[in-house]
Design a protein around this motif. Structure first.
Motif, short mmCIF file in Angstrom:
data_model
loop_
_atom_site.label_atom_id
_atom_site.label_comp_id
_atom_site.label_asym_id
_atom_site.label_seq_id
_atom_site.Cartn_x
_atom_site.Cartn_y
_atom_site.Cartn_z
N LEU A 245 7.43 -8.47 -8.13
CA LEU A 245 7.69 -8.54 -9.57
C LEU A 245 9.14 -8.91 -9.84
N TRP A 246 9.35 -9.75 -10.85
CA TRP A 246 10.72 -10.09 -11.23
C TRP A 246 10.80 -10.45 -12.70
N VAL A 247 12.02 -10.35 -13.26
CA VAL A 247 12.27 -10.62 -14.67
C VAL A 247 13.24 -11.78 -14.79
N PRO A 248 12.88 -12.87 -15.47
CA PRO A 248 13.79 -13.99 -15.67
C PRO A 248 15.06 -13.55 -16.41
N ALA A 249 16.20 -14.10 -16.00
CA ALA A 249 17.47 -13.72 -16.59
C ALA A 249 17.65 -14.33 -17.98
N VAL A 250 18.37 -13.62 -18.84
CA VAL A 250 18.72 -14.10 -20.17
C VAL A 250 19.95 -14.99 -20.09
N HIS A 251 19.96 -16.06 -20.88
CA HIS A 251 21.13 -16.93 -20.99
C HIS A 251 21.72 -16.75 -22.39
N ALA A 252 22.76 -15.90 -22.47
CA ALA A 252 23.30 -15.51 -23.77
C ALA A 252 23.92 -16.67 -24.52
N ASP A 253 24.42 -17.69 -23.82
CA ASP A 253 25.11 -18.79 -24.50
C ASP A 253 24.15 -19.67 -25.30
N HIS A 254 22.84 -19.53 -25.06
CA HIS A 254 21.86 -20.30 -25.83
C HIS A 254 20.90 -19.38 -26.59
N SER A 256 20.24 -16.32 -29.73
CA SER A 256 20.72 -15.88 -31.04
C SER A 256 19.71 -14.88 -31.59
N ALA A 257 19.86 -14.52 -32.89
CA ALA A 257 18.94 -13.55 -33.49
C ALA A 257 17.51 -14.07 -33.55
N ARG A 258 17.32 -15.41 -33.59
CA ARG A 258 15.98 -16.00 -33.72
C ARG A 258 15.62 -16.90 -32.55
N ILE A 259 16.47 -16.97 -31.53
CA ILE A 259 16.22 -17.80 -30.34
C ILE A 259 16.59 -16.99 -29.11
N LEU A 260 15.68 -16.95 -28.14
CA LEU A 260 15.95 -16.24 -26.89
C LEU A 260 15.79 -17.22 -25.73
N ALA A 261 16.87 -17.40 -24.98
CA ALA A 261 16.86 -18.32 -23.84
C ALA A 261 16.82 -17.53 -22.54
N THR A 262 15.86 -17.87 -21.68
CA THR A 262 15.74 -17.23 -20.36
C THR A 262 15.50 -18.32 -19.32
N ASP A 263 15.53 -17.91 -18.05
CA ASP A 263 15.13 -18.83 -16.98
C ASP A 263 13.73 -19.35 -17.27
N PHE A 264 13.52 -20.63 -17.01
CA PHE A 264 12.18 -21.19 -17.13
C PHE A 264 11.34 -20.72 -15.94
N VAL A 265 10.11 -20.33 -16.20
CA VAL A 265 9.22 -19.82 -15.16
C VAL A 265 8.00 -20.73 -15.05
N ALA A 266 7.74 -21.20 -13.85
CA ALA A 266 6.51 -21.95 -13.59
C ALA A 266 5.46 -20.96 -13.10
N GLY A 267 4.27 -21.05 -13.65
CA GLY A 267 3.21 -20.15 -13.23
C GLY A 267 2.07 -20.19 -14.22
N VAL A 268 1.05 -19.39 -13.96
CA VAL A 268 -0.12 -19.33 -14.84
C VAL A 268 -0.31 -17.89 -15.29
N PRO A 269 -0.84 -17.65 -16.50
CA PRO A 269 -1.13 -16.28 -16.92
C PRO A 269 -2.04 -15.60 -15.90
#
Length: 457
Positions: A245-254, A256-269
């Motif tokens: 199990l792992w959690v993609p990291a947040v990218h604070a520089d991109h 905001s209050a209405r936008i959340l940037a994280t590592d892109f994850v390839a995979g299927v539900p």
């Protein structure tokens, strides 16, 4: 299928410039209480009209259908999913919950059509998307990225996700909130409260005020992406290194209050493994997520309470599972953890007196509860502990546990009613564990739950 090329960021493209495998439909989010009440009323009216038409048709053919047979039809599911998909917000969130809780309970065609609400809601039109990004980052927002896909990867009740690549080579998933969703929460909850007062819809005397207020508070938290970024980072640190199990990291520089940037994850539900995964793959994924649920509650005391199957993305080849969406992360008080540990021990031991005492401490029943109601709640709790009492793997694919619990719950609801709702924090925790076990059933997995919970009990 190879991923389509992404448009250059310095030339904003029309919404079909980077088509996904199944392009999402676009529609503006209806705003204002009156407008949203109109959409909600239409959803209920269309459901009733569809049921009436189906019932009349069957009666004309000499059939005597049950109510569920004329309500839970594919045609009704299409109408309901379409209406909720256009609304988004709190009302659609309830549709998502219905789609997940319906696994193994609703007719397969009905549950499958509603399941599209998890990540295939209507998307924002390109002009609306551009306006949202311009408001957050300015009119030259596209200069932030080397590539940006205007076609969303997914769209759900609160936001939609886009893939972007920065000039320094980072590949990001941008969760962008639908405009007006946060502002519509209060009106959606008020509309649902109004609908809940419809005579005959709920047992007399059942007060949903506290529960709906908690739903409102929870949805406000889920639309605060600054808070979600902090929760994601806190959860990532609490989880630590895990082989699966792992959690993609947040990218604070991109973000905001209405936008959340994280590592892109390839995979299927993860629920896609139900159709395409081998038995060992399904068992491994279900066991990992059951282990996670127990670890969250008893060790981390920080629980991601939205078990939407789309929040778990599986790398099919490597077997790792990425954990997404921490807007519903909830810290659990140590006293509550101990009460739940006591309940788990009592269920494992099949100790009826200890189950009653634990249920009283938790607030599932009250000291002055009518005996029939209290006995019904305790019977359901005892049934839920069945997998804990089995030595070795519990075969969710062969079990009818959920069907029995649903039948028992419906009988309790309609025959005896409920004089109370459980404490709101417990309802969120219930969703986590019920959702995890529903996933085990969806995957037809074999999971040794006794072994999973033993270190914590």
């Amino acid at each position: 299928m190879p991923e389509p090329a992404l448009p250059a960021a310095d030339s904003p493209a029309p919404p079909d410039a980077s088509p996904a495998a199944t392009p999402l439909r676009a529609a503006a989010v209806p705003q204002g209480r009156a407008s949203r009440l109109l959409h909600l009323g239409r959803a209920v009216g269309e459901l009733a009209a569809g049921a009436a038409a189906e019932g009349l048709g069957r009666l004309a053919r000499g059939e005597r259908p049950a109510l569920a047979d004329i309500v839970f039809t594919p045609a009704n599911a299409r109408r309901l999913a379409e209406r909720l998909s256009q609304m988004r917000g709190a009302v659609m969130k309830l549709g998502q919950l219905l789609s997940m809780d319906g696994e193994g309970v609703l007719p397969p065609a009905f549950a499958a059509l509603l399941a599209g609400l998890r990540d295939q809601a209507h998307a924002m039109p390109a002009t609306q998307l551009d306006a949202v990004l311009s408001q957050a980052w300015g009119a030259d927002w596209h200069q932030r990225f080397r590539r940006f896909s205007f076609q969303p990867i997914a769209s759900a009740s609160i936001g939609q996700v886009h893939r972007a690549e920065t000039h320094d080579g980072r590949v990001l998933a941008l969760k962008i909130q639908h405009p007006g969703v946060r502002e519509s929460i209060a009106s959606d909850v008020a509309n649902l409260a109004l609908l809940a007062r419809t005579p005959g819809l709920l047992p007399a005397g059942l007060d949903l005020t506290e529960l709906l207020d908690r739903v409102r508070q929870q949805l406000l938290r889920e639309t605060d992406y600054v808070a979600e970024a902090a929760a994601t980072t806190a959860y990532r640190e609490a989880l630590g290194d895990d082989p699966v199990l792992w959690v993609p990291a947040v990218h604070a520089d991109h973000s905001s209050a209405r936008i959340l940037a994280t590592d892109f994850v390839a995979g299927v539900p993860v629920d896609r493994l139900a159709d395409n995964g081998s038995q060992p793959q399904r068992d491994a994924a279900a066991t990992a997520l059951a282990r996670l649920a127990a670890h969250e509650l008893f060790t981390m005391q920080l629980v991601q309470t939205d078990p939407n199957f789309g929040n778990y993305l599986v790398d099919v080849d490597g077997g790792r599972i990425a954990l997404l969406d921490f807007g519903a992360a909830q810290a659990i008080a140590p006293q509550r953890v101990q009460q739940l540990r006591d309940l788990g021990r009592a269920l494992r031991a099949s100790d009826a007196d200890a189950v009653r005492q634990a249920a009283l401490a938790l607030g599932y029943i009250g000291a002055s509860e009518p005996p029939a109601q209290a006995d019904g709640v305790l019977a359901m709790l005892m049934a839920a502990g069945e997998p804990l009492r089995q030595a070795g793997p519990y075969d969710f694919g062969a079990s009818d546990l959920f069907r029995r619990m649903v039948d028992q719950g419906q009988a309790q609801f309609f025959d005896q009613g409920f004089s109370r709702t459980p404490p709101a924090d417990l309802l969120l925790l219930q969703r986590k564990f019920i959702g995890t076990f529903l996933l085990c059933a969806r995957l037809r997995a074999r999971v040794d739950l006794a072994a999973v919970f033993a270190p914590h009990l």
